[in-house]
Design a protein around this motif. Structure first.
Motif, PDB file in Angstrom:
ATOM      1  N   GLU A  90       0.895  -1.257  -0.034  1.00  0.00           N
ATOM      2  CA  GLU A  90       0.000  -0.145   0.043  1.00  0.00           C
ATOM      3  C   GLU A  90       1.023   1.196  -0.002  1.00  0.00           C
ATOM      4  O   GLU A  90       0.571   2.246  -0.621  1.00  0.00           O
ATOM      5  N   ARG A  93       2.107   1.723  -3.452  1.00  0.00           N
ATOM      6  CA  ARG A  93       1.113   2.325  -4.379  1.00  0.00           C
ATOM      7  C   ARG A  93       0.744   3.664  -4.014  1.00  0.00           C
ATOM      8  O   ARG A  93       0.731   4.502  -5.002  1.00  0.00           O
ATOM      9  N   ILE A  94       0.887   4.081  -2.854  1.00  0.00           N
ATOM     10  CA  ILE A  94       0.723   5.569  -2.457  1.00  0.00           C
ATOM     11  C   ILE A  94       1.943   6.218  -3.051  1.00  0.00           C
ATOM     12  O   ILE A  94       1.707   7.256  -3.499  1.00  0.00           O
ATOM     13  N   ARG A  95       2.945   5.780  -2.721  1.00  0.00           N
ATOM     14  CA  ARG A  95       4.369   6.690  -3.209  1.00  0.00           C
ATOM     15  C   ARG A  95       4.052   6.651  -4.892  1.00  0.00           C
ATOM     16  O   ARG A  95       4.372   7.939  -5.303  1.00  0.00           O
ATOM     17  N   GLU A  96       3.790   5.637  -5.374  1.00  0.00           N
ATOM     18  CA  GLU A  96       3.635   5.673  -6.876  1.00  0.00           C
ATOM     19  C   GLU A  96       2.509   6.490  -7.364  1.00  0.00           C
ATOM     20  O   GLU A  96       2.776   7.461  -8.360  1.00  0.00           O
ATOM     21  N   GLN A  97       1.424   6.713  -6.648  1.00  0.00           N
ATOM     22  CA  GLN A  97       0.356   7.518  -6.935  1.00  0.00           C
ATOM     23  C   GLN A  97       0.745   8.939  -6.840  1.00  0.00           C
ATOM     24  O   GLN A  97       0.551   9.975  -7.438  1.00  0.00           O
ATOM     25  N   ALA A  98       1.380   9.147  -5.603  1.00  0.00           N
ATOM     26  CA  ALA A  98       1.874  10.590  -5.481  1.00  0.00           C
ATOM     27  C   ALA A  98       2.940  10.903  -6.535  1.00  0.00           C
ATOM     28  O   ALA A  98       3.052  12.355  -6.810  1.00  0.00           O
ATOM     29  N   ARG A  99       4.010  10.139  -6.847  1.00  0.00           N
ATOM     30  CA  ARG A  99       4.800  10.386  -8.140  1.00  0.00           C
ATOM     31  C   ARG A  99       4.068  10.774  -9.117  1.00  0.00           C
ATOM     32  O   ARG A  99       4.274  11.725  -9.770  1.00  0.00           O
ATOM     33  N   ILE A 100       2.915   9.765  -9.663  1.00  0.00           N
ATOM     34  CA  ILE A 100       2.152  10.337 -10.719  1.00  0.00           C
ATOM     35  C   ILE A 100       1.614  11.639 -10.611  1.00  0.00           C
ATOM     36  O   ILE A 100       1.362  12.245 -11.443  1.00  0.00           O
ATOM     37  N   ASP A 101       0.937  11.915  -9.518  1.00  0.00           N
ATOM     38  CA  ASP A 101       0.152  13.123  -9.275  1.00  0.00           C
ATOM     39  C   ASP A 101       1.149  14.082  -9.280  1.00  0.00           C
ATOM     40  O   ASP A 101       0.691  15.114  -9.919  1.00  0.00           O
ATOM     41  N   THR A 103       3.910  14.488 -11.194  1.00  0.00           N
ATOM     42  CA  THR A 103       4.179  14.594 -12.472  1.00  0.00           C
ATOM     43  C   THR A 103       2.946  15.256 -13.080  1.00  0.00           C
ATOM     44  O   THR A 103       3.043  16.266 -13.961  1.00  0.00           O
TER      45      THR A 103
END
Length: 186
Positions: A90, A93-101, A103
């Motif tokens: 989780e 996933r949150i780190r990846e979502q934060a990175r995508i957000d 960007t």
């Protein structure tokens, strides 16, 4: 005493062996032994069996409780490891979502900055064009006035008719612009 036995044996006396008891002693010794053995067999031995069985059950119960506790601890450990793995997944996933957000936000801000720069540039160009047109109109009017004054001086006649003077100036400037365009096209 050995000497007495040896002496009695040499004399030929028949004496009884001191190690073998008399028959009445054996009988009276067997009766209490059997009674004690019977009481031991019926009273003491069952009580000892009962105590040993209770201890065995207690030990087995303790072992089962320990095994159950160990199984529960193992299950809790597995659950903990599972939850830890889920939490790590989780977090990833949150780190990846934060990175995508992040960007996406950066891209959006860049697009907004580009749009704003284009708007400012267009506004500046429009303002420059408006000022240029204003300067051209102002210069036309001044050039026309100067040309009329100059023509009046050359002709020696006053060109006081504004409509006629304005038409002459406009025609002159149009010819001038068309000649400049022809030169620029070459």
């Amino acid at each position: 005493m050995l000497n007495a036995l040896a002496f009695a044996a040499a004399a030929g006396e028949t004496t009884k062996n001191p190690l073998i008891p008399e028959i009445y002693d054996i009988v009276w010794s067997i009766i209490p032994f059997v009674i004690i053995l019977f009481l031991f067999w019926k009273v003491v031995l069952p009580a000892m069996r009962k105590t040993l069985d209770a201890r065995a059950e207690l030990i087995e119960g303790g072992i089962k409780k320990a095994e159950n506790a160990q199984a529960e601890a193992d299950a809790a450990l597995e659950e903990y490891k599972k939850q830890l793995a889920e939490a790590r997944a989780e977090a990833a996933r949150i780190r990846e979502q934060a990175r995508i957000d992040g960007t996406a936000i950066i891209t959006e801000l860049k697009e907004q900055a580009t749009v704003e720069a284009a708007r400012v540039t267009a506004s500046a160009k429009a303002q420059i064009e408006a000022e240029r047109q204003s300067a051209i109109i102002s210069l036309r009017s001044e050039v026309g006035t100067l040309a009329i004054d100059l023509a009046s001086g050359v002709i020696g006649e006053s060109l006081s008719d504004d409509k006629k003077a304005s038409a002459v100036v406009d025609r002159f400037l149009a010819e001038l612009e068309s000649s400049e365009k022809v030169k620029a096209g070459k």
